[in-house]
Design an enzyme around this catalytic site. Structure first.
Site, mmCIF file in Angstrom:
data_model
loop_
_atom_site.group_PDB
_atom_site.id
_atom_site.type_symbol
_atom_site.label_atom_id
_atom_site.label_comp_id
_atom_site.label_asym_id
_atom_site.label_seq_id
_atom_site.Cartn_x
_atom_site.Cartn_y
_atom_site.Cartn_z
ATOM 1 N N LYS A 178 0.835 -1.211 0.000
ATOM 2 C CA LYS A 178 0.000 0.000 0.000
ATOM 3 C C LYS A 178 0.868 1.258 0.000
ATOM 4 O O LYS A 178 0.450 2.315 -0.495
ATOM 5 C CB LYS A 178 -0.981 -0.018 1.177
ATOM 6 C CG LYS A 178 -0.352 -0.071 2.557
ATOM 7 C CD LYS A 178 0.020 1.286 3.112
ATOM 8 C CE LYS A 178 0.775 1.169 4.406
ATOM 9 N NZ LYS A 178 1.203 2.490 4.943
ATOM 10 N N THR A 235 -3.548 5.748 3.655
ATOM 11 C CA THR A 235 -2.298 6.332 3.183
ATOM 12 C C THR A 235 -2.407 7.008 1.815
ATOM 13 O O THR A 235 -1.502 7.740 1.422
ATOM 14 C CB THR A 235 -1.180 5.272 3.113
ATOM 15 O OG1 THR A 235 -1.624 4.167 2.343
ATOM 16 C CG2 THR A 235 -0.814 4.795 4.492
#
Length: 313
Positions: A178, A235
């Protein structure tokens, strides 16, 4: 002796120490802990009395040891302290893949400390939120269900909720990959391509994450949980993410803050090698690796992605 020791007094390690001290004494080790009751890496947070900072590693060697060490420094750290760490429950908090070996943190722990019980703590979280006691849910991954159950209860608090899984591979890859997609999302926003472009990157990036993880033995459902999709959402949408901010700087053509660890930059390079070795297409990750190495600019990377053949989703 504390039941929990945290090795690494950066922002995240310090935040975990603050949160877990609600359950009892926690020892926090760092090479430089001459900061009194406030760590400059986590400004505005006062360490509770139950947090015991120390510069002596032996004092932090509790039955459960959390390694809040950056992914690219983890291999060396483990080898330097293997004798002291072996035989304990070792929980990695790193989100990345070792660039030199292609190993994940749990695999490094298992190889260097064969008598230890490896585990991984990962998921959508920022150090400042954890330290402030804001509600946070994380994934604790451990292949040993009994040990995982014990650690889940030892590391959970009223505000920090841990969900347990035995799929260590899926949890680790979700947390590592990620960061790569967060850089891509930040670059798109920084270059002025807009939120629609970011949404496309996040969606197709998640497909890449799942594709590689499953090929490496992970369960697809794990990637849909906190350690994958949950962390990806956080994020790629928040300026608190160092990886997203790094991408923003790339997109804007600006220098990034010196000395700030950006795990996704090294992970992108490691992922590119892993994917190539397995014959797996990961176009977004490949472009992020090229961006991080300075081999390609943001506009070139976008052109390369848009020039790919049209296909079914």
């Amino acid at each position: 002796m504390s039941a929990i020791g945290i090795l690494g007094a950066g922002a995240f390690g310090t935040a975990l120490a603050v949160a877990l001290s609600a359950n009892g004494p926690v020892t926090l080790w760092g090479r430089d802990v001459a900061f009194g009751r406030e760590n400059p890496r986590l400004p505005g947070v006062t360490l509770p009395e139950a947090v015991r900072p120390t510069g002596e590693l032996d004092r932090a060697l509790a039955p459960i040891v959390l390694l809040a060490i950056p992914a690219q420094a983890l291999s060396t750290f483990l080898r330097d302290h293997a004798a002291a760490l072996d035989g304990r429950a070792i929980v990695s908090c790193a989100k990345g893949i070792d660039l030199a070996t292609g190993r994940s943190p749990a695999r490094l722990i298992a190889e260097v400390c064969p008598a230890a019980t490896p585990a991984v703590l990962t998921g959508p979280s920022f150090a400042a939120d954890i330290a402030r006691g804001l509600p946070t849910a994380l994934t604790l991954a451990c292949a040993d269900p009994a040990a995982g159950h014990r650690m889940q209860h030892a590391l959970s608090t009223a505000a920090l909720r841990l969900y347990r899984t035995e799929d260590v591979t899926g949890a680790e890859l979700g947390g590592a990959l990620k960061n790569v997609i967060a850089i891509a999302a930040g670059a798109a926003i920084g270059a002025g391509f807009g939120d629609s472009a970011r949404a496309a990157i996040v969606t197709r990036g998640f497909a890449e994450m799942t594709r590689l993880a499953v090929a490496m033995g992970a369960q697809a459902d794990t990637l849909s949980g906190l350690s994958g999709l949950g962390d990806l959402i956080l994020t790629t949408t928040s300026d608190q993410s160092r990886n997203f901010r790094f991408g923003l700087s790339l997109g804007r053509g600006e220098p990034f803050a010196a000395g700030v660890t950006v795990e996704g930059a090294a992970t992108a390079r490691a992922v590119a090698a892993l994917a190539a070795g397995k014959g797996i297409e990961m176009p977004i990750s490949a472009q992020v690796a090229a961006l991080a190495e300075g081999r390609r600019g943001v506009e070139e990377a976008v052109e390369a992605l848009l020039a790919r053949p049209l296909k079914e989703e």
